[in-house]
Enzyme design. Structure first.
Site, short mmCIF file in Angstrom:
data_model
loop_
_atom_site.label_atom_id
_atom_site.label_comp_id
_atom_site.label_asym_id
_atom_site.label_seq_id
_atom_site.Cartn_x
_atom_site.Cartn_y
_atom_site.Cartn_z
N HIS A 22 -5.25 -5.74 13.87
CA HIS A 22 -6.70 -5.84 13.74
C HIS A 22 -7.38 -6.37 15.00
CE1 HIS A 22 -6.26 -4.42 9.84
NE2 HIS A 22 -6.83 -5.36 9.11
N SER A 31 0.83 -1.21 0.00
CA SER A 31 0.00 0.00 0.00
C SER A 31 0.87 1.26 0.00
CB SER A 31 -0.92 0.01 1.21
OG SER A 31 -0.20 -0.28 2.40
N ASP A 68 5.31 1.06 11.53
CA ASP A 68 5.12 -0.39 11.75
C ASP A 68 6.26 -0.86 12.66
OD1 ASP A 68 4.91 -3.31 11.35
OD2 ASP A 68 3.73 -2.84 9.58
C1 LIG Z 1 -2.39 -5.88 7.49
S1 LIG Z 1 -0.68 -5.58 7.70
C2 LIG Z 1 -0.44 -4.13 6.72
C3 LIG Z 1 -0.60 -4.40 5.25
C4 LIG Z 1 -0.04 -3.34 4.33
N1 LIG Z 1 -0.72 -2.06 4.50
C5 LIG Z 1 -0.14 -3.82 2.88
O1 LIG Z 1 -0.59 -3.07 2.01
O2 LIG Z 1 0.26 -4.94 2.61
C6 LIG Z 1 -0.63 -4.96 9.34
C7 LIG Z 1 0.73 -4.47 9.80
O3 LIG Z 1 0.54 -3.78 11.03
C8 LIG Z 1 1.66 -4.00 11.86
N2 LIG Z 1 1.26 -3.81 13.24
C9 LIG Z 1 0.36 -4.53 13.95
N3 LIG Z 1 0.23 -4.02 15.19
C10 LIG Z 1 1.07 -2.96 15.26
C11 LIG Z 1 1.39 -2.03 16.29
N4 LIG Z 1 0.82 -2.09 17.48
N5 LIG Z 1 2.30 -1.09 16.03
C12 LIG Z 1 2.92 -1.03 14.82
N6 LIG Z 1 2.64 -1.86 13.80
C13 LIG Z 1 1.73 -2.83 14.02
C14 LIG Z 1 2.12 -5.40 11.56
O4 LIG Z 1 3.49 -5.54 11.87
C15 LIG Z 1 1.78 -5.53 10.06
O5 LIG Z 1 2.91 -5.32 9.27
#
Ligand SMILES: C[S@@+](CC[C@H](N)C(=O)[O-])C[C@H]1O[C@@H](n2cnc3c(N)ncnc32)[C@H](O)[C@@H]1O
Length: 219
Positions: free
Chosen positions: A152, A60, A79
């Site tokens: 999520h 993204s 992230d």
């Molecule tokens: C659904 S993925 C993102 C997908 C990305 N936007 C794409 O286009 O492929 C969710 C991301 O959120 C990060 N994440 C989850 N909880 C987090 C937190 N509390 N702080 C920072 N990053 C977090 C994870 O490491 C993961 O890489």
């Protein structure tokens, strides 16, 4: 890099880089994301900065970065690069190829750097490697958009909303991914924060594309 356009807003080369990056954003939603970001960044009162929460390997991010570069703006993408619950070993979206042999933990930061290098976006996208709550503690400026696509779980989604929605400037956009009004289609937390944003009276929905919601800050 050749910047030939293909009618989608991205050069063919950038589109190839985004397609090749592991990630979770369908390309039609990514194009809508690009359009929403570009609209915010090209406004007369734009401040020239957008934020993404949840980078993973940068799929993204390529779309947000392309929009930013066209408007001489920057994107900060946040992230911790350790993955969400569903990326951990034994879970549905685990990719063993993204485990760092040194720590034994998931580490998507190197793959993100490759994506940004290949997409020629190293001068436009600033990767902030941190938990989103910690990053929010040091943030202190308005932005043109915040795109929430981080953890999520209910706690993670609420933290992202609490920490970041406030920084969207009036007229800017809060973009939320994986909003599923029908629980049969997917998890609830992104939908819950989408509802919270609407019920706050500060955001109004201006567009929906698949599971992406575009909320404009009105108050
Ligand atoms: C659904 S993925 C993102 C997908 C990305 N936007 C794409 O286009 O492929 C969710 C991301 O959120 C990060 N994440 C989850 N909880 C987090 C937190 N509390 N702080 C920072 N990053 C977090 C994870 O490491 C993961 O890489």
């Amino acid at each position: 890099m050749a910047q030939e356009k293909n009618g989608t807003g991205l050069s063919d080369e950038r589109l190839r880089v985004a397609r090749d990056a592991p990630g979770f954003m369908p390309l039609d939603e990514a194009h809508a994301l690009y359009a929403a970001a570009a609209a915010c960044l090209s406004a007369d009162d734009a401040v020239g900065v957008g934020v993404e929460i949840g980078t993973y390997c940068g799929k993204s991010t390529v779309f947000l970065g392309a929009a930013a570069q066209e408007h001489d703006a920057l994107v900060v993408t946040v992230d911790h690069h350790r993955g969400s619950e569903e990326h951990q070993p034994g879970w549905e979206y685990h990719d063993a190829g993204l485990v760092d042999p040194h720590s034994g933990l998931l580490d998507t930061a190197a793959r993100l750097r490759r994506t940004l290098f290949d997409a020629d976006l190293e001068q436009t996208v600033l990767a902030l490697v941190a938990p989103s709550t910690a990053a929010a503690r040091v943030w202190g400026r308005e932005v043109d958009f915040v795109f929430i696509d981080g953890g999520h779980s209910l706690e993670a989604a609420q933290n992202d909303y609490d920490g970041w929605a406030r920084w969207v400037r009036r007229g800017g956009a809060l973009l939320i991914h994986d909003v599923f009004p029908d629980p049969a289609d997917g998890g609830r937390p992104p939908y819950e924060i989408y509802r919270r944003a609407l019920e706050s009276g500060r955001f109004t929905e201006s567009a929906a594309h698949g599971s992406l919601r575009v909320l404009t800050r009105s108050g």
